[in-house]
Motif scaffolding. Structure first.
Motif, PDB file in Angstrom:
ATOM      1  N   ASN A 118       0.851  -1.192   0.000  1.00 40.23           N
ATOM      2  CA  ASN A 118       0.000   0.000   0.000  1.00 40.23           C
ATOM      3  C   ASN A 118       0.886   1.242   0.000  1.00 40.23           C
ATOM      4  O   ASN A 118       2.025   1.203   0.458  1.00 40.23           O
ATOM      5  CB  ASN A 118      -0.912   0.011   1.233  1.00 40.23           C
ATOM      6  N   VAL A 119       0.362   2.341  -0.548  1.00 42.61           N
ATOM      7  CA  VAL A 119       1.042   3.633  -0.526  1.00 42.61           C
ATOM      8  C   VAL A 119       0.059   4.668   0.005  1.00 42.61           C
ATOM      9  O   VAL A 119      -1.043   4.806  -0.511  1.00 42.61           O
ATOM     10  CB  VAL A 119       1.529   4.051  -1.926  1.00 42.61           C
ATOM     11  N   THR A 120       0.457   5.392   1.036  1.00 45.11           N
ATOM     12  CA  THR A 120      -0.371   6.454   1.604  1.00 45.11           C
ATOM     13  C   THR A 120       0.396   7.763   1.538  1.00 45.11           C
ATOM     14  O   THR A 120       1.633   7.781   1.630  1.00 45.11           O
ATOM     15  CB  THR A 120      -0.759   6.151   3.058  1.00 45.11           C
ATOM     16  N   HIS A 121      -0.338   8.858   1.398  1.00 45.00           N
ATOM     17  CA  HIS A 121       0.274  10.168   1.241  1.00 45.00           C
ATOM     18  C   HIS A 121      -0.147  11.089   2.381  1.00 45.00           C
ATOM     19  O   HIS A 121      -1.337  11.188   2.704  1.00 45.00           O
ATOM     20  CB  HIS A 121      -0.114  10.784  -0.109  1.00 45.00           C
TER      21      HIS A 121
ATOM     22  N   SER B 178       5.303  10.558   1.689  1.00 44.56           N
ATOM     23  CA  SER B 178       4.581   9.368   1.254  1.00 44.56           C
ATOM     24  C   SER B 178       5.144   8.161   1.999  1.00 44.56           C
ATOM     25  O   SER B 178       6.347   8.083   2.251  1.00 44.56           O
ATOM     26  CB  SER B 178       4.722   9.154  -0.256  1.00 44.56           C
TER      27      SER B 178
ATOM     28  N   LYS C 207       6.017  11.462  -5.887  1.00 42.84           N
ATOM     29  CA  LYS C 207       4.820  10.912  -6.520  1.00 42.84           C
ATOM     30  C   LYS C 207       4.903   9.390  -6.682  1.00 42.84           C
ATOM     31  O   LYS C 207       4.690   8.838  -7.753  1.00 42.84           O
ATOM     32  CB  LYS C 207       4.580  11.576  -7.873  1.00 42.84           C
ATOM     33  N   VAL C 208       5.226   8.716  -5.587  1.00 38.34           N
ATOM     34  CA  VAL C 208       5.310   7.257  -5.595  1.00 38.34           C
ATOM     35  C   VAL C 208       3.909   6.662  -5.725  1.00 38.34           C
ATOM     36  O   VAL C 208       2.970   7.100  -5.060  1.00 38.34           O
ATOM     37  CB  VAL C 208       5.987   6.746  -4.304  1.00 38.34           C
ATOM     38  N   LYS C 209       3.771   5.671  -6.594  1.00 32.81           N
ATOM     39  CA  LYS C 209       2.503   4.996  -6.795  1.00 32.81           C
ATOM     40  C   LYS C 209       2.662   3.497  -6.553  1.00 32.81           C
ATOM     41  O   LYS C 209       3.760   2.959  -6.661  1.00 32.81           O
ATOM     42  CB  LYS C 209       1.992   5.235  -8.218  1.00 32.81           C
ATOM     43  N   LYS C 210       1.546   2.857  -6.254  1.00 34.66           N
ATOM     44  CA  LYS C 210       1.557   1.419  -6.050  1.00 34.66           C
ATOM     45  C   LYS C 210       1.754   0.704  -7.378  1.00 34.66           C
ATOM     46  O   LYS C 210       1.101   1.006  -8.362  1.00 34.66           O
ATOM     47  CB  LYS C 210       0.255   0.956  -5.395  1.00 34.66           C
ATOM     48  N   GLY C 211       2.700  -0.235  -7.408  1.00 37.74           N
ATOM     49  CA  GLY C 211       2.962  -1.012  -8.604  1.00 37.74           C
ATOM     50  C   GLY C 211       2.962  -2.495  -8.282  1.00 37.74           C
ATOM     51  O   GLY C 211       3.161  -2.898  -7.131  1.00 37.74           O
TER      52      GLY C 211
END
Length: 208
Positions: free
Chosen positions: A111-114, A121, A158-162
């Motif tokens: 998971n990624v939360t901001h 992040s 701007k890290v996103k879930k991959g």
């Protein structure tokens, strides 16, 4: 222990002779606060006053010193930090990261939360393999047996879930993991094998 009036801390190297040095101070969770000053040319300049309650008898905090030789001024320092933390690593930077990072782990992003207020992040990682860690940031769940950990980075990155497996590298600051190079594991494996065949790998990395 708190003295009667103040506690003077002299940091080495001497900050008065260092033009491009940044110091970060983080009070411990149970520390209720104190006025923090920096001494320049015999004068005290107030930096922070976390809380007015200084009734505790112990002062507990951590500090780190950073050299900012490539930037002068807060704005340039911030720009340099964002650029350094957010730019994709090239092959040589990746090879050096596995040699010098505080942690090197293989895993997937759960998971990624901001946190927009603190401009951070947070990446929650399911860990398959811990190759190296300075401290016990990545720990094994006693019930499930799964390894997990949390890595932080700047919101500007701007890290996103991959999907898929990644090789996470980075350094610890104040007991927290901060993201460095994070390629897909298959891409890292290809880069390392090519470098090893040419004798260009700066250190040996054991996949098992």
């Amino acid at each position: 222990m708190y003295p009667a009036r103040a506690l003077r801390v002299i940091l080495e190297p001497n900050l008065s002779n260092a033009q491009h040095t940044t110091i970060c101070i983080k009070p411990s969770n149970n520390f209720q606060g104190a006025n923090i000053y920096v001494e320049r040319d015999g004068q005290l300049h107030l930096l922070a006053s976390p809380q007015k309650d200084i009734s505790r008898k112990t002062a507990s905090f951590q500090y780190e010193l950073f050299s900012n030789q490539s930037a002068t001024g807060p704005d340039l320092q911030k720009m340099a930090l964002v650029e350094a933390m957010c730019h994709p690593c090239n092959n040589m930077e990746l090879l050096m990261a596995i040699c010098s990072s505080d942690f090197v782990v293989r895993g997937s992003i759960q998971n990624v939360t901001h946190d927009s207020e603190n401009h951070i992040s947070q990446v929650d990682v399911n860990v398959q393999q811990v190759y190296r860690q300075k401290n016990r940031i990545f720990q094994q769940d006693k019930l499930t047996g799964e390894w997990r950990g949390t890595i932080k980075t700047l919101l500007q990155c701007k890290v996103k879930k991959g999907t898929g497996d990644f090789l996470f590298t980075g350094n610890e600051h104040f007991g927290e993991a901060w993201l460095g190079c994070a390629p897909r594991f298959k891409d890292f494996s290809a880069v390392y094998q090519r470098a090893r065949e040419k004798g260009a790998n700066p250190c040996e990395f054991h996949f098992d």
